[in-house]
Motif scaffolding. Structure first.
Motif, PDB file in Angstrom:
ATOM      1  N   GLU A  90       0.780  -1.198  -0.168  1.00 52.21           N
ATOM      2  CA  GLU A  90      -0.099   0.009   0.142  1.00 52.21           C
ATOM      3  C   GLU A  90       0.716   1.342  -0.003  1.00 52.21           C
ATOM      4  N   PRO A  91       0.703   2.152  -1.010  1.00 50.93           N
ATOM      5  CA  PRO A  91       1.607   3.349  -1.210  1.00 50.93           C
ATOM      6  C   PRO A  91       1.135   4.272   0.261  1.00 50.93           C
ATOM      7  N   ALA A  92      -0.147   4.229   0.635  1.00 48.63           N
ATOM      8  CA  ALA A  92      -0.370   5.132   1.747  1.00 48.63           C
ATOM      9  C   ALA A  92       0.287   4.460   2.863  1.00 48.63           C
ATOM     10  N   TYR A 176      -4.227   5.137  15.036  1.00 52.33           N
ATOM     11  CA  TYR A 176      -5.697   5.434  14.540  1.00 52.33           C
ATOM     12  C   TYR A 176      -5.602   5.448  12.844  1.00 52.33           C
ATOM     13  N   ASP A 177      -4.359   6.497  12.477  1.00 48.79           N
ATOM     14  CA  ASP A 177      -4.274   6.512  11.015  1.00 48.79           C
ATOM     15  C   ASP A 177      -4.202   5.305  10.336  1.00 48.79           C
ATOM     16  N   SER A 178      -3.196   4.520  11.054  1.00 52.93           N
ATOM     17  CA  SER A 178      -3.011   3.176  10.314  1.00 52.93           C
ATOM     18  C   SER A 178      -4.174   2.242   9.923  1.00 52.93           C
ATOM     19  N   THR A 183      -6.662   0.639   4.044  1.00 51.50           N
ATOM     20  CA  THR A 183      -8.047   0.419   3.498  1.00 51.50           C
ATOM     21  C   THR A 183      -7.844   1.153   2.079  1.00 51.50           C
ATOM     22  N   SER A 184      -6.992   0.986   1.215  1.00 49.34           N
ATOM     23  CA  SER A 184      -6.620   1.906   0.082  1.00 49.34           C
ATOM     24  C   SER A 184      -6.741   1.393  -1.457  1.00 49.34           C
ATOM     25  N   ILE A 215     -13.328  -5.410   5.014  1.00 50.31           N
ATOM     26  CA  ILE A 215     -12.717  -4.028   4.986  1.00 50.31           C
ATOM     27  C   ILE A 215     -12.799  -3.486   6.402  1.00 50.31           C
ATOM     28  N   ALA A 216     -13.904  -3.594   7.037  1.00 50.61           N
ATOM     29  CA  ALA A 216     -14.134  -3.220   8.390  1.00 50.61           C
ATOM     30  C   ALA A 216     -12.906  -3.927   9.527  1.00 50.61           C
ATOM     31  N   PHE A 217     -12.611  -5.121   9.134  1.00 52.52           N
ATOM     32  CA  PHE A 217     -11.794  -5.746  10.055  1.00 52.52           C
ATOM     33  C   PHE A 217     -10.501  -5.126   9.930  1.00 52.52           C
TER      34      PHE A 217
END
Length: 233
Positions: A90-92, A176-178, A183-184, A215-217
């Protein structure tokens, strides 16, 4: 391409309005901005076509294949590998981990060396990737069993709240940001296709009810694991 331009039009209008009417300044480097906007529209167009042609079909077809094979163990191994592999790429997440390492070094949390930054960033990425892999395994197992998703989500966020009270303050925001950066662009299409394809292949499962929720998990578990990572280091 017109659809991509239509999707980007609101943010273009917002930026133009505030730049011209609120800040009352001309838009700098107009040619570069227009060219960059064109590249964004072009890239978004190809990305959407790529999802429809490649990622969604391969995710669903592999889910169907594993369901026909009837091997739960291999399905769970595949789910973990898919979650882990897509998250590492994931780039993000790469960007957030690198920024977190720089900020941690400047704040004196870690040593101000290149090795310390690389180790911190690498450890953060591996922690998040492992947590997402585990999350997809749990989500797939839930689909197989037909368990309600809300019990898992409620329990998970209760654990997040409890851990927030004990985790170092420096790691809470990163944790929290992780949950969001996982999910990107790469993770979401494949994981969604896996869930929908699996739910469609199992008798008694409803793709609308059981197919979504992975995605929620994937957003929840990184918060737990990254806070644990902060406690350990």
């Amino acid at each position: 391409m017109m659809g991509s331009l239509r999707d980007l039009l609101p943010i273009i209008l917002v930026i133009a309005f505030f730049q011209l009417f609120v800040l009352q300044q001309p838009i700098p480097n107009m040619v570069d901005i227009l060219l960059g906007t064109f590249f964004v529209v072009l890239g978004l167009t190809f990305f959407i076509y790529g999802l429809e042609m490649g990622l969604f079909p391969i995710g669903e077809s592999m889910a169907h294949a594993f369901a026909r094979k009837g091997s739960v163990s291999w399905l769970l191994v595949f789910a973990f590998a898919l979650g882990f592999g897509t998250t590492v790429a994931e780039p993000a997440l790469i960007a957030v981990a690198a920024e977190a390492a720089d900020v941690a070094a400047n704040a004196g949390v870690i040593a101000k060396t290149e090795d310390a930054r690389d180790n911190y960033s690498y450890g953060l990425r591996m922690t998040v990737a492992f947590s997402v892999g585990l999350a997809i395994v749990i989500g797939v197992f839930r689909i197989l069993k037909g368990w309600p998703i809300h019990y898992f989500i409620i329990g998970g966020y209760i654990l997040v709240v409890i851990m927030t009270a004990f985790a170092p303050r420096e790691i809470i925001g990163i944790a929290y940001d992780s949950g969001g950066v996982t999910t990107s662009t790469i993770t979401v299409p494949l994981v969604t296709a896996l869930g929908v394809g699996l739910a469609s292949s199992i008798r008694g499962r409803n793709p609308m009810i059981d197919g979504f929720g992975l995605i929620a998990f994937a957003s929840l578990t990184p918060m737990i694991f990254v806070m644990g990572y902060g406690m350990l280091i």
